[in-house]
Design an enzyme around this catalytic site. Structure first.
Site, mmCIF file in Angstrom:
data_model
loop_
_atom_site.group_PDB
_atom_site.id
_atom_site.type_symbol
_atom_site.label_atom_id
_atom_site.label_comp_id
_atom_site.label_asym_id
_atom_site.label_seq_id
_atom_site.Cartn_x
_atom_site.Cartn_y
_atom_site.Cartn_z
ATOM 1 C CG HIS A 13 8.844 2.579 -1.375
ATOM 2 N ND1 HIS A 13 9.257 3.528 -0.463
ATOM 3 C CD2 HIS A 13 7.593 2.941 -1.734
ATOM 4 C CE1 HIS A 13 8.307 4.421 -0.288
ATOM 5 N NE2 HIS A 13 7.278 4.076 -1.046
ATOM 6 C CB SER A 42 8.148 -1.813 -7.590
ATOM 7 O OG SER A 42 7.216 -1.982 -6.526
ATOM 8 C CG ASN A 43 6.311 4.465 -5.450
ATOM 9 O OD1 ASN A 43 6.194 4.375 -4.232
ATOM 10 N ND2 ASN A 43 5.921 5.542 -6.107
ATOM 11 C CD1 TRP A 44 2.170 -2.508 -8.858
ATOM 12 C CD2 TRP A 44 1.620 -3.147 -6.800
ATOM 13 N NE1 TRP A 44 0.978 -3.184 -8.935
ATOM 14 C CE2 TRP A 44 0.613 -3.575 -7.679
ATOM 15 C CE3 TRP A 44 1.469 -3.421 -5.421
ATOM 16 C CZ2 TRP A 44 -0.509 -4.275 -7.259
ATOM 17 C CZ3 TRP A 44 0.358 -4.112 -4.988
ATOM 18 C CH2 TRP A 44 -0.624 -4.542 -5.902
#
Length: 286
Positions: A27, A241-243
């Site tokens: 993600h 990571s949701n980066w």
């Protein structure tokens, strides 16, 4: 309009966790030059390019990635698919926004470009909500896609009937995204476990910083929920990571190494192998 270039840190102290070969970030988002935000979505504060993310990958020793539709783009999936093209489908997949009346030809084209899932976002700014989930599932099921479903876990009672009716695989996003966190033995966590027991639900360990009130790096209020979910169905847990962390203000951005290291506290080495490598390979066909 011109979108500023990335100013986020792309490297730092190395994570303590030594990522295994084939480790997958399931993600993250890209914001590429030439693609503007669409009506209904938030503005894009600054770019997040493939080159930027590849520095983050190197920092965390990650090899594979799932590029996820950003709310900013709504139904315009071109930037996500362009990112997958630049990275290459041997190491990248896409989660896209699918209209409930999408044609078979449209899904076939998305599939050929690396899309393997449709995003359902029951939070402000989402392109497709849970009310349209069943129609989207009907479009994508023949292609073996899954759904990525995000909602406030505190409201799961309202969605259980719809979730139980899903026939394809689906991911419950962001550790259930309880806003604010609840106790691990809360009845709503029990409901998520009951969905996992049905065999087609997955949990994504991602974005604890978006819901935690105690904060990182250990997220003490999210920790018991994450541990219970992981222990219950380790064969159906993935990590992201949701980066580049656009869901929170700049001053609340987490350290990316810490986002990986949280798995040291939530899973043992064998389970981390499943979460980072084996489970994503099964779900995404790596």
């Amino acid at each position: 309009m011109s979108i500023p270039t990335n100013t986020r840190l792309l490297s730092g102290k190395p994570p303590i966790l030594k990522a295994p070969a084939g480790a997958t970030d399931c993600h993250m988002h890209l914001y590429l030059p030439g693609y503007e935000s669409q009506p209904g979505g938030p503005n894009i504060a600054e770019l997040a390019t493939v080159s930027d993310y590849q520095q983050v990958q190197k920092w965390l020793s990650l090899e594979r990635v799932v590029v996820t539709q950003s709310n900013a783009y709504q139904f315009d999936n071109r930037a996500i698919l362009q990112g997958v093209k630049e990275i290459g489908q041997e190491r990248a997949r896409a989660i896209v926004a699918v209209a409930p009346d999408a044609s078979e030809a449209q899904i076939e084209s998305l599939h050929a470009q690396g899309a393997r899932g449709a995003r359902i976002m029951q939070l402000p700014g989402g392109a497709v909500g849970i009310a349209e989930l069943a129609a989207v599932e009907k479009c994508v099921r023949p292609f073996g896609w899954h759904l990525m479903v995000q909602f406030n876990g505190r409201e799961i009672d309202s969605y259980m009937t719809t979730l139980k009716a899903i026939e394809t695989d689906y991911i419950i996003d962001h550790i259930g995204k309880f806003m604010p966190p609840v106790a691990a033995d809360d009845a709503r966590v029990d409901q998520m476990l009951s969905l996992l027991d049905r065999g087609n639900a997955w949990i994504k360990i991602c974005g604890g910083y978006e819901t935690s009130l105690t904060g990182g790096p250990d997220y003490a209020d999210v920790d018991p929920i994450a541990k219970r979910l992981i222990q219950h169905a380790p064969e159906r847990v993935i990590w992201g990571s949701n980066w580049p962390h656009v869901g929170v203000p700049r001053e609340h951005y987490p350290d990316d190494a810490d986002q990986l290291d949280v798995l040291l506290h939530w899973a043992d080495e064998n389970v981390r192998q499943k979460i980072l490598v084996d489970n994503p390979a099964e779900l995404y066909g790596f």
